[in-house]
Every structure is written in C-alpha cells, then in structure tokens.
Scaffold this motif. Structure first.
Motif, PDB file in Angstrom:
ATOM      1  N   ARG A  54     103.142  56.024  88.805  1.00 37.62           N
ATOM      2  CA  ARG A  54     102.329  56.707  87.807  1.00 37.62           C
ATOM      3  C   ARG A  54     101.409  55.741  87.063  1.00 37.62           C
ATOM      4  NH1 ARG A  54     103.583  61.878  86.401  1.00 37.62           N
ATOM      5  NH2 ARG A  54     105.220  62.833  87.664  1.00 37.62           N
ATOM      6  N   LEU A  55     101.847  54.506  86.904  1.00 37.37           N
ATOM      7  CA  LEU A  55     101.016  53.546  86.174  1.00 37.37           C
ATOM      8  C   LEU A  55     100.011  52.843  87.074  1.00 37.37           C
ATOM      9  CD1 LEU A  55     103.640  51.825  83.827  1.00 37.37           C
ATOM     10  CD2 LEU A  55     102.072  53.690  83.279  1.00 37.37           C
ATOM     11  N   ASP A  56     100.169  52.975  88.379  1.00 30.69           N
ATOM     12  CA  ASP A  56      99.300  52.266  89.314  1.00 30.69           C
ATOM     13  C   ASP A  56      97.861  52.752  89.280  1.00 30.69           C
ATOM     14  OD1 ASP A  56      99.523  50.043  90.811  1.00 30.69           O
ATOM     15  OD2 ASP A  56     100.796  50.932  92.349  1.00 30.69           O
ATOM     16  N   SER A  57      97.651  53.967  88.804  1.00 30.47           N
ATOM     17  CA  SER A  57      96.302  54.516  88.736  1.00 30.47           C
ATOM     18  C   SER A  57      95.585  53.965  87.510  1.00 30.47           C
ATOM     19  CB  SER A  57      96.354  56.051  88.663  1.00 30.47           C
ATOM     20  OG  SER A  57      95.069  56.571  88.375  1.00 30.47           O
ATOM     21  N   THR A  58      94.586  53.107  87.745  1.00 30.22           N
ATOM     22  CA  THR A  58      93.855  52.502  86.621  1.00 30.22           C
ATOM     23  C   THR A  58      93.216  53.572  85.743  1.00 30.22           C
ATOM     24  OG1 THR A  58      93.410  50.547  87.949  1.00 30.22           O
ATOM     25  CG2 THR A  58      92.036  50.887  86.002  1.00 30.22           C
ATOM     26  N   ASP A  59      92.665  54.618  86.355  1.00 33.81           N
ATOM     27  CA  ASP A  59      91.951  55.643  85.600  1.00 33.81           C
ATOM     28  C   ASP A  59      92.873  56.421  84.672  1.00 33.81           C
ATOM     29  OD1 ASP A  59      89.665  54.877  86.877  1.00 33.81           O
ATOM     30  OD2 ASP A  59      89.750  56.468  88.394  1.00 33.81           O
ATOM     31  N   THR A  98      96.396  57.053  79.599  1.00 35.37           N
ATOM     32  CA  THR A  98      96.939  58.377  79.299  1.00 35.37           C
ATOM     33  C   THR A  98      98.443  58.388  79.519  1.00 35.37           C
ATOM     34  OG1 THR A  98      94.867  59.429  79.908  1.00 35.37           O
ATOM     35  CG2 THR A  98      96.847  60.815  79.929  1.00 35.37           C
ATOM     36  N   ARG A  99      98.900  57.734  80.564  1.00 35.89           N
ATOM     37  CA  ARG A  99     100.318  57.759  80.895  1.00 35.89           C
ATOM     38  C   ARG A  99     101.136  56.794  80.061  1.00 35.89           C
ATOM     39  NH1 ARG A  99      99.276  58.624  87.397  1.00 35.89           N
ATOM     40  NH2 ARG A  99      99.012  60.886  87.231  1.00 35.89           N
ATOM     41  N   LEU A 100     100.469  55.875  79.365  1.00 36.04           N
ATOM     42  CA  LEU A 100     101.174  55.000  78.439  1.00 36.04           C
ATOM     43  C   LEU A 100     101.118  55.613  77.046  1.00 36.04           C
ATOM     44  CD1 LEU A 100     100.126  51.451  79.659  1.00 36.04           C
ATOM     45  CD2 LEU A 100     102.420  52.415  79.623  1.00 36.04           C
ATOM     46  N   SER A 101     101.718  56.781  76.909  1.00 35.36           N
ATOM     47  CA  SER A 101     101.783  57.456  75.608  1.00 35.36           C
ATOM     48  C   SER A 101     103.074  58.247  75.558  1.00 35.36           C
ATOM     49  CB  SER A 101     100.579  58.383  75.397  1.00 35.36           C
ATOM     50  OG  SER A 101     100.553  59.387  76.384  1.00 35.36           O
ATOM     51  N   VAL A 102     103.671  58.254  74.373  1.00 34.30           N
ATOM     52  CA  VAL A 102     104.904  59.005  74.146  1.00 34.30           C
ATOM     53  C   VAL A 102     104.794  59.661  72.785  1.00 34.30           C
ATOM     54  CG1 VAL A 102     107.397  58.906  73.855  1.00 34.30           C
ATOM     55  CG2 VAL A 102     106.298  57.444  75.554  1.00 34.30           C
ATOM     56  N   VAL A 156     106.067  46.905  86.830  1.00 35.75           N
ATOM     57  CA  VAL A 156     105.844  47.690  85.609  1.00 35.75           C
ATOM     58  C   VAL A 156     105.338  46.779  84.488  1.00 35.75           C
ATOM     59  CG1 VAL A 156     106.958  49.031  83.782  1.00 35.75           C
ATOM     60  CG2 VAL A 156     107.486  49.512  86.177  1.00 35.75           C
ATOM     61  N   ALA A 157     105.992  45.623  84.332  1.00 33.43           N
ATOM     62  CA  ALA A 157     105.583  44.695  83.268  1.00 33.43           C
ATOM     63  C   ALA A 157     104.136  44.262  83.462  1.00 33.43           C
ATOM     64  CB  ALA A 157     106.510  43.479  83.243  1.00 33.43           C
ATOM     65  N   ARG A 158     103.742  43.979  84.714  1.00 34.28           N
ATOM     66  CA  ARG A 158     102.353  43.557  84.971  1.00 34.28           C
ATOM     67  C   ARG A 158     101.379  44.704  84.719  1.00 34.28           C
ATOM     68  NH1 ARG A 158     104.891  40.706  89.140  1.00 34.28           N
ATOM     69  NH2 ARG A 158     104.479  42.367  90.658  1.00 34.28           N
ATOM     70  N   LEU A 159     101.749  45.922  85.114  1.00 29.79           N
ATOM     71  CA  LEU A 159     100.864  47.058  84.884  1.00 29.79           C
ATOM     72  C   LEU A 159     100.687  47.336  83.391  1.00 29.79           C
ATOM     73  CD1 LEU A 159     102.084  49.452  87.723  1.00 29.79           C
ATOM     74  CD2 LEU A 159      99.860  48.314  87.577  1.00 29.79           C
ATOM     75  N   CYS A 160     101.669  46.939  82.607  1.00 25.65           N
ATOM     76  CA  CYS A 160     101.553  47.051  81.142  1.00 25.65           C
ATOM     77  C   CYS A 160     100.845  45.849  80.543  1.00 25.65           C
ATOM     78  CB  CYS A 160     102.938  47.184  80.508  1.00 25.65           C
ATOM     79  SG  CYS A 160     103.777  48.735  80.885  1.00 25.65           S
ATOM     80  N   GLY A 161     100.425  44.924  81.389  1.00 22.92           N
ATOM     81  CA  GLY A 161      99.727  43.734  80.898  1.00 22.92           C
ATOM     82  C   GLY A 161     100.597  42.872  80.018  1.00 22.92           C
ATOM     83  N   PHE A 162     101.945  43.023  80.109  1.00 25.05           N
ATOM     84  CA  PHE A 162     102.899  42.274  79.292  1.00 25.05           C
ATOM     85  C   PHE A 162     102.655  42.487  77.795  1.00 25.05           C
ATOM     86  CE2 PHE A 162     102.212  39.791  83.223  1.00 25.05           C
ATOM     87  CZ  PHE A 162     103.462  39.963  83.799  1.00 25.05           C
ATOM     88  N   LEU A 163     101.974  43.591  77.445  1.00 27.58           N
ATOM     89  CA  LEU A 163     101.666  43.907  76.048  1.00 27.58           C
ATOM     90  C   LEU A 163     102.845  44.671  75.447  1.00 27.58           C
ATOM     91  CD1 LEU A 163      99.368  43.764  73.913  1.00 27.58           C
ATOM     92  CD2 LEU A 163      98.667  46.033  74.692  1.00 27.58           C
ATOM     93  N   HIS A 194      92.085  41.573  77.968  1.00 27.55           N
ATOM     94  CA  HIS A 194      93.421  41.961  78.428  1.00 27.55           C
ATOM     95  C   HIS A 194      93.226  43.137  79.373  1.00 27.55           C
ATOM     96  CE1 HIS A 194      97.271  44.137  78.271  1.00 27.55           C
ATOM     97  NE2 HIS A 194      97.796  42.925  78.111  1.00 27.55           N
ATOM     98  N   ASP A 195      94.091  43.249  80.395  1.00 27.23           N
ATOM     99  CA  ASP A 195      93.890  44.262  81.433  1.00 27.23           C
ATOM    100  C   ASP A 195      93.730  45.662  80.846  1.00 27.23           C
ATOM    101  OD1 ASP A 195      94.017  42.322  83.310  1.00 27.23           O
ATOM    102  OD2 ASP A 195      96.060  42.760  83.968  1.00 27.23           O
ATOM    103  N   LEU A 196      94.555  46.014  79.868  1.00 32.16           N
ATOM    104  CA  LEU A 196      94.510  47.373  79.322  1.00 32.16           C
ATOM    105  C   LEU A 196      93.290  47.561  78.423  1.00 32.16           C
ATOM    106  CD1 LEU A 196      98.301  47.897  78.543  1.00 32.16           C
ATOM    107  CD2 LEU A 196      96.994  48.770  80.489  1.00 32.16           C
ATOM    108  N   VAL A 197      92.873  46.505  77.737  1.00 32.90           N
ATOM    109  CA  VAL A 197      91.657  46.612  76.920  1.00 32.90           C
ATOM    110  C   VAL A 197      90.444  46.781  77.829  1.00 32.90           C
ATOM    111  CG1 VAL A 197      90.227  45.484  75.182  1.00 32.90           C
ATOM    112  CG2 VAL A 197      92.691  45.261  75.061  1.00 32.90           C
ATOM    113  N   ARG A 198      90.461  46.123  79.000  1.00 31.39           N
ATOM    114  CA  ARG A 198      89.363  46.314  79.948  1.00 31.39           C
ATOM    115  C   ARG A 198      89.290  47.780  80.395  1.00 31.39           C
ATOM    116  NH1 ARG A 198      90.668  42.879  83.369  1.00 31.39           N
ATOM    117  NH2 ARG A 198      89.133  41.237  82.988  1.00 31.39           N
ATOM    118  N   VAL A 199      90.435  48.369  80.670  1.00 33.07           N
ATOM    119  CA  VAL A 199      90.453  49.789  81.061  1.00 33.07           C
ATOM    120  C   VAL A 199      89.852  50.638  79.951  1.00 33.07           C
ATOM    121  CG1 VAL A 199      91.947  51.754  81.602  1.00 33.07           C
ATOM    122  CG2 VAL A 199      92.438  49.520  82.591  1.00 33.07           C
ATOM    123  N   TYR A 200      90.227  50.335  78.706  1.00 35.78           N
ATOM    124  CA  TYR A 200      89.691  51.092  77.567  1.00 35.78           C
ATOM    125  C   TYR A 200      88.176  50.880  77.435  1.00 35.78           C
ATOM    126  CZ  TYR A 200      88.589  52.322  72.762  1.00 35.78           C
ATOM    127  OH  TYR A 200      87.992  52.853  71.641  1.00 35.78           O
TER     128      TYR A 200
END
Length: 933
Positions: free
Chosen positions: A493-498, A502-506, A461-468, A581-587
């Motif tokens: 749920r976080l394993d899907s890059t696409d 969306t799933r990192l929102s609350v 989970v921590a890696r999928l969040c990019g430690f951000l 950063h991994d998540l910025v790349r996705v964005y």
C-alpha cells in the motif's frame, strides 16, 4: 593586543589606541560577531542582525564584502571563516561584553563574600558605557542583544547595591539608583534597593515618597499593587527599622510567593524509543550542574523538519531531567502554536499572561504591557530552578520576552526553524531516524506480534516512510488497526508514490497536513520555488537548478533555498547542494500539480533541461577543446542557471558532481515526451564518460537517448548515440555488440550526410577491429576516416586517426611505416596545441620502442603518455601507461618500481571497474607482496 567594546558605541582598540571603523554597517557586522564571541555566527544571523527578516537580495555578497573590509582594518587573524559563517575567537577580556558577563557571573555566584561580590560587580558595571551598541540604534542587532544585556545590567546593579548595604558602602550608589528607578519604576527589586539605600543614607522621608510614587504608577498604569518584597521594605522603613540584605540574597531579587500550578509538563510518551545520541547530547546541554558557571539561563532548541519528533523528544527530555532531581521548583509548558493551521501563533504577551497565572500571580497583578509582564516573569523565576518547555516556536521574536534571566533556569524550545538569531542558543537538529531505531519504533507501536524481528519487509516499510518518526508512527498504527494485514500488505500500500501521503494517515493525523502548515507559512515567491523544486527529477538541487526552474537570478534562488532550509523543508547535505526528504518531495510534487498549470510545469522543466544542457556543452568545450561540437546548439543569454568554466578541472568537477542529476534528467526527459534533451545530454557528455569511464551511466543514458531519438525521428541523434554506444562496448570488450553499433551508426551518418560524424565513427570502428585482430580491415577504415577528417578540416581527428593507423602498422609488423605515421600524428596535434591527444601517440611510440627491446626509450614515451593523460583527466589511459611503465621497469631490473606502477594501475582499473584489472592480475609476476592498494 586589541579589544572590542560594544557596551556603548562600538569601538576597536589596538594597544590602547582607537582603530577607526567609520562605516555604521561595518560596526554592525563587527558587533554581530563580537556579541557572540567564540561562536560561529551564521550568514543568516548576520543578515538578520543587519536588515531583519527581509534582507535585500544582495545581502550575502554585501556581508562578505563587509567582512573583507573589517579584516583589512583589524588584521586577517581577527575574524575566522567557517563553513556556515564567521567567528571571532578571543579571550574573555578582549571583548567588553564577554568580560562584563564573566564578572557578573562570578560576582553573583552563591557563596561569594559581600566584599568580593561588591568588587566584581563594580568592575563589571564600570565597563557599561551607556548601553550596548549605542551608535547602532535602529538596527535589528541592537534589539537582539539589548534586552538581555540591559537585564543583566539591572540585576548587577541590584546585586551590587545589596552587597554595598551589607558593607556600609551604599551612599555613592544613590545617583545611579535614582536615575535607574526614574526609567524603570515598575522594576520592584530595583526600587526596593533604592529605598533601602535612601533610608540607610538618612533620607527616610524620600524613601517613603519613592514608595508612594511607584505605587501610584503601578496602580494607575498597570492596575496592580506593589509586590510583597516592596511592601516589606516599605513597612520596615515606616517602622524606622533597617532591612539589611542578606549576603546570600544579594544576587537575586525576591519574587512574589504565590501558590500555583507549577508542574505542567505534558505526559511522557509511553512508546518513546530511539534518539539515543540526541538525548545524550541534550542531557549534557541541559545539565543544571553544568549551568553553575553561566550568568544566563540555558536555552536549548530541538529543531527539525515537520514530523521529526521534536515535541516527543523535548517532553521525554524534560521528564528525564525531573526524574534526576534537576529543576525541581517549577516545570512549565506552553504550546506557542507557531505551526497551527487553525490559529495564528500565540503572542508573547498572551503566553506570559498564561505562564504568570500558572505561577500563581493574581490576574490583578499581571501588567497590561508585554515588557512589564516579561519583567515580572523574570522576577518571579529569579532564584528558582525552573524548567520551561516552549513548544512549536514560530520565530525568535515570539520567545525573547519569555526567556528568564536566572542561570538556574532551563528553557527547552522546539521549532521547525533554526532560530539562529537567538543569543546563546544551543541547538540540536533532528534528522530522520537511523534504520535500526526506525524498525524498533515500528515494533514498539504496532506490537512485536505484528512486526517480526528485523526483516527485509520491515526495513522496506521504514524506507518508504523515509525514516521520519511521524510517518513511521502512522504506518505502525495503521498496521496495528488492521489485524488481517501483514507487513507485506503495508509495503504494497505504501509502494505507490502517488498515494503514499494519503495512506500515511490515521484518524485526524494526516502527514500531508503536517507539511502543509510549513508550506502555507512561506512567502508567495518561496512557495512557488518550493513546488517547482518538486518537479526536479534528481536527488540533489543546486542554486543554478533552482534559478532555472523559477526563472530567477541565481543569487535570489540561493537565498530562497537557504530560507527553505531554515523552514526545514529542504535538507543541505553539503554547501550549495540541497535535497528533499522523500515524503516532502512527494508533497512538493502534489502542490506543483495542484497550483501550477501543465504549461507552466512544462516551461519550468524546459528551463531546467536547457540550463544543464548549456552547462554540459560549456564543459565539453574544455574537455574536448579540439573536437567539433556534435550538433549546433544556440546559447541564448536568457537561459537562467547556465554556467561556464574557466578550467578543465572545473568542468570535470561539475560533470562528476552532477552525474546523478544529469542521468536523472535524461531519463525524465525520455519518459515525459520524449524531450530532445533525452538524447542531446548523453551525446554532449560522451567525452566526459570516456575520460572517467562511467560505463553504467554512459550505456544507460545512451540507450534511453537512442530510443528517444528514434521516437522523435532524429536520425543524427541516433547516429551520435549509436557511435557512443559502440565506444563504450568496445572499452568493455563487448566487441561484437560494438561493431554492430558502429555499423548502424555509419548508415545513419551517411543517410544524413554528416561527414565529420562518419569520420569519427570509422576511426572508432577501426579501433574495435584492432582489438579483434582484424588489422587489414582496421587499416582500411583508418584510411577512409583520415580522408574524411582532411576533407572536413578536423585536424584533431586527423591526428588521432594517424596515431591509430600508425599503431595498426606496428601490429602488422611494419615499424618504419608505423614510426612515420606516429611522428606525423605528433606534428599535426602539436600544430593546433592539442597536447591531450599526445597521450595516445606517446603510448603507441612506447609500444614501438618496446617491440624493439628498447625499454629505456619505451619508458620515456610511456611517462610522457601518463603525464599527458593525467593532464587531460583521462584516468584509464593514465592507468594503461602506468601498467606499461611497470613492465619496462621490470625488464630494466627495477622490480620495486615496477610493483609501485602496477599497483597504481590496478587500483585505477579496479576503481573504474575496467576489465583490464583481471588481465593485469593474471600477467603480473608471481609475487606474494603484490596486492592492489
């Protein structure tokens, strides 16, 4: 002995004699460095000082040229080069501004007697030659330094006047004070000192007239009455009483005293955890006791990418400082909204208005002009131990007017930008969290019952969040709010890059929105580059790759990449290399999909492929300078980002550095199309793979490329990659697979009529057969290959094949025929200057001498082979030669020399993962001292 003067026209003196620096921009660069003496001044800061926020495209090389010219004038030892910029290292007295501030610091320190205070301040003020950088008016550097230095100057004048009043030496100050008051009538501390000096000099009427003049200016222009201190002095003069300054108050201007909301820090974060190293560093920078020796307020910036936890850390830091009893007088907080989608950044004047009201200044007394508000703010904080937290700062200009002057004040700034143009700034950049701290944050927010102790799923989970931090917090809250979920459910749920963003929102917290604010603030051309960079399949990006994607010159791409680093949208692990950063790349990929048409995305990738392919061909031309190019490749001038090399070392270094990117490009080209570059890149890189034994990348890219060539129906591509696979598998001692690859490659070469390809393939097949002991078959294949090499005029191939044929004859027990073939190989290779090919032939001659028990002759040949192999960058062949040298030395009675060469060979084999490492260990004489380094 040299000195630099900036408190007036910029001057350089050596041994007291002026050194001419005639060009205005040269003096500007010198000033930019001198006002920050003993600090590394970044390239970005220098460009900002010279040209402001929009420097020309040629700014970076122009600055380098200016520094070179300055060194030619001043001497090469004056300006040091650092990785990120330049630095002038000097004792304080060598730069007048540094000396000026040092004397003011000592002269305004508490406890200094009036006589010493007066002397130090008089010495400081004598250095003032009309204002900083007086000959650089209009350049941004004057704006960056002028306001702060002028404030220091005025405070020094006020403090000197107060000391002079105590000593009775005030009258000589009248002309200077009169001129300053005329220019700064709203600076009430200065006016108060001038009135007292007039009164003490027997000019009571003039002092009262000054008060009336200043009051009219304040009322008419600013709509405010004089402050309490100026009214007190006026009252004393009216009563004909002398109002002597207290010695301990001489360093400050008394501020109005009003009740106000002075403890405004936001609530600390209950779930704050981690950031131990950064917090310790910040506490040291912010320590009030450490500020005693300074003459200016401390400004500490926490910078980092969106979502890195800057505000959380700043608030926590502020509370820790208050708990320690530091900065007890005032704690103010202001969100400057530098990155708010719903509103523009807060203007400095509006922020000052709010802060002054919090300090209890009535609205009627707050000036309309920003400069006057800033002066009042500084005066109000003078002498106070104040902490000011400025959150979400947009840029340097937004906060310069908000900075207090008193050294007892601390300013904590948070920003996504580097703010490197801010004088005196101490910055602590926030990276992502270490894994242990990230896991701890997940457990702290979600609860220990929901997040078990450190497990593979939690770390995932921590890696999928990019430690951000923001992503970790959002993921933890999502888990906390779903009681039926396990950590594995969250991983799924976080394993899907696409879908990850969306799933990192609350609720109203949306990670995509956090990144979007920074992206939308970019200039249009930088927005385009950012989203095109999202198409890059590799981990690291170079300016050349960026130039190819955006179809712009490399220099423009380089400047744009630096801007994205400043905006915290890119990271820079090493100079000239950038990464997301991994998540910025996705964005970035999301906005590329949304804002770039499919055709434009495909064209950008075509340019990226072409740049790397053409550069790889340029590298191959040096690494295999005597080989034929494996397929014709046009090299149009219009390929942006393509590079060439001057030496083999440069070519090898590029291939090594870009290995990960080249493999990623081949995989991406195969998965999306496929594109021809999927097989072309591996084919071109064969010589590099061979020289450096990168077997994993070698085999992986060749197998991917082979499938792509089949899909594309490219028979020659299939033949080249099958041949390359045959060589790799032969090196790994997978001989059966190697023979099959070469057999299929031969069919393909013959089907497409490629005689040169057939020749090399038969030669390589013969090498495999030699290793399998099939010497008769090998000799036949070498004869067939030799005929083809001569038919197509491939002299290098002829020389290599003669070597292999000679070695085969040696193994067949025919030393005379072997020696004839090997010497012919040397002659043929020497004819075309192909000394890199000698590494094989000298090794074979060494074997021939060793067969005859001529270990001295063998040693000479092996050493020639090792030398040629190292010159060619062929580590494996060099290790083989070292192995043989060790054997010879051992036979000649030099066991110590033998062990040294065996160790060298074994270290190389182990590093390469070569199967020969095990064989070497097995046959080394039993010796407990023999271990690989």
């Amino acid at each position: 002995m040299w000195e630099i003067r900036v408190l007036g026209p910029v001057e350089v003196r050596r041994e007291g004699i002026a050194v001419p620096v005639n060009a205005r921009m040269l003096r500007a660069v010198l000033a930019s460095l001198a006002i920050r003496a003993n600090e590394v001044v970044s390239h970005h800061t220098i460009r900002q000082d010279l040209w402001g926020p929009e420097p020309p495209a040629s700014a970076r090389p122009t600055v380098r040229n200016y520094v070179r010219r300055l060194r030619s004038v001043l001497g090469s030892d004056v300006i040091d080069t650092a990785p990120s910029g330049y630095r002038i290292s000097t004792p304080p007295h060598r730069v007048d501004m540094v000396d000026f501030e040092d004397r003011i610091r000592r002269g305004t320190a508490r406890g200094v007697d009036p006589e010493e205070r007066h002397r130090l301040l008089a010495d400081a003020l004598r250095l003032w030659r009309g204002g900083p950088l007086a000959d650089l008016d209009g350049l941004p550097v004057t704006e960056h330094v002028g306001l702060r230095l002028h404030e220091r100057y005025l405070l020094a004048v006020e403090a000197q006047a107060a000391a002079a009043l105590v000593l009775g030496e005030h009258e000589p100050l009248l002309p200077q004070l009169r001129e300053l008051v005329a220019h700064h009538p709203t600076r009430e501390g200065l006016v108060a000192q001038f009135m007292q000096v007039l009164h003490r000099s027997g000019r009571r009427g003039e002092a009262l007239e000054t008060y009336l003049w200043v009051r009219r200016r304040l009322v008419d222009e600013l709509g405010m009455e004089p402050g309490a201190e100026l009214r007190r002095v006026h009252r004393h003069i009216l009563d004909d009483a002398q109002a002597p300054a207290e010695p301990e108050q001489a360093a400050t201007v008394t501020a109005p005293s009003h009740a106000g909301a002075r403890a405004q820090l936001p609530m600390d974060i209950a779930e704050f955890t981690g950031r131990v190293r950064e917090l310790s560093q910040l506490l040291e920078l912010a320590d009030l006791d450490g500020a005693r020796s300074s003459t200016a307020a401390r400004v500490v910036a926490i910078t980092g990418m969106p979502g890195s936890g800057k505000t959380r850390l700043a608030v926590h830091l502020a509370h820790r400082l208050v708990e320690r009893g530091q900065y007890p007088d005032i704690q103010l907080w202001s969100d400057l909204r530098g990155f708010d989608r719903s509103a523009p950044p807060t203007r400095a004047g509006d922020a000052l208005n709010n802060l002054l009201r919090l300090l209890g200044v009535p609205g009627a007394r707050i000036p309309v002009e920003e400069e006057a508000r800033a002066a009042l703010f500084r005066s109000t904080l003078a002498g106070k131990r104040a902490l000011l937290l400025l959150d979400n700062v947009a840029d340097e200009e937004q906060i310069r007017p908000l900075l207090p002057a008193d050294p007892s004040c601390l300013v904590i700034v948070t920003s996504r930008r580097s703010l490197s143009g801010l004088d005196g700034l101490r910055s602590v950049p926030l990276d992502v969290m270490p894994e242990a701290e990230a896991v701890d944050l997940l457990r702290r927010i979600a609860g220990a019952s929901r997040v078990p102790d450190d497990t593979p799923a939690v770390r995932r989970v921590a890696r999928l969040c990019g430690f951000l931090p923001i992503a970790l917090a959002l993921a933890a809250r999502r888990l906390r709010d779903r009681p039926v979920w396990t950590v594995n459910d969250l991983v799924h749920r976080l394993d899907s890059t696409d879908r990850r963003l969306t799933r990192l929102s609350v609720g109203d917290r949306d990670l995509r929105t956090v990144f979007d604010v920074s992206y939308r603030a970019l200039a249009p051309e930088h927005q385009r580059l950012f989203r095109l960079l999202g198409l890059h399949p590799g981990e690291e990006i170079t300016p050349q790759a960026a130039a190819a994607l955006a179809n712009v010159p490399v220099a423009d791409a380089d400047d744009a990449l630096e801007s994205l680093v400043d905006e915290q949208l890119l990271q820079q692990p090493t100079a000239q290399r950038y990464r997301f950063h991994d998540l910025v790349r996705v964005y970035a990929r999301e906005v590329a999909t949304a804002d770039e048409s499919p055709a434009d995305r495909a064209t950008a990738l075509d340019r990226l492929y072409a740049a790397h392919l053409h550069t790889a061909v340029a590298a191959r031309e040096l690494l295999a300078s005597h080989h034929g190019v494996p397929f014709p490749l046009a090299r149009p001038d219009g390929v942006p980002g393509a590079a060439t090399f001057a030496t083999r070392d440069e070519a090898l270094t590029w291939c090594e550095t870009e290995l990960g990117t080249l493999s990623a490009l081949a995989r991406h080209a195969a998965a999306h199309g496929p594109h021809p570059v999927a097989w072309q890149l591996p084919a071109v890189l064969l010589m590099f793979y061979y020289l450096r034994s990168h077997w994993t990348d070698w085999i992986t890219t060749h197998e991917i490329g082979l499938e792509s060539a089949r899909t594309l129906g490219d028979l020659r591509g299939q033949a080249l990659l099958l041949r390359g696979l045959g060589v790799a598998k032969s090196d790994l001692r997978r001989f059966t697979e190697s023979v099959e690859c070469h057999r299929r490659a031969q069919e393909a070469f013959e089907a497409c009529g490629d005689l040169a390809g057939s020749a090399w393939n038969l030669n390589n097949l013969g090498v495999v057969q030699v290793d399998r002991g099939q010497l008769t078959d090998a000799a036949a294949n070498f004869r067939a290959a030799l005929d083809l090499f001569r038919r197509v005029g491939d002299t290098y191939g002829e020389g290599i094949c003669l070597n292999n044929a000679g070695d085969t004859e040696r193994r067949r027990g025919r030393p005379e025929q072997a020696e004839t073939l090997l010497h012919e190989a040397l002659t043929v290779l020497a004819r075309i200057g192909a000394e890199d090919g000698h590494r094989f032939t000298y090794a074979s001659l060494g074997d021939l001498h060793r067969d005859r028990d001529d270990h001295s002759g063998a040693l000479h040949c092996y050493r020639r082979a090792a030398e040629a192999a190292r010159a060619a960058g062929d580590q494996r062949t060099a290790a083989r030669a070292d192995h043989s040298i060790g054997d010879c030395l051992h036979a000649l009675g030099d066991p110590q020399g033998a062990r040294e060469h065996w160790r060298t060979a074994l270290t190389t084999f182990d590093t390469l993962g070569d199967p020969q490492a095990a064989a070497l260990r097995a046959r080394v004489p039993s010796d407990p001292s023999f271990v690989a380094d």
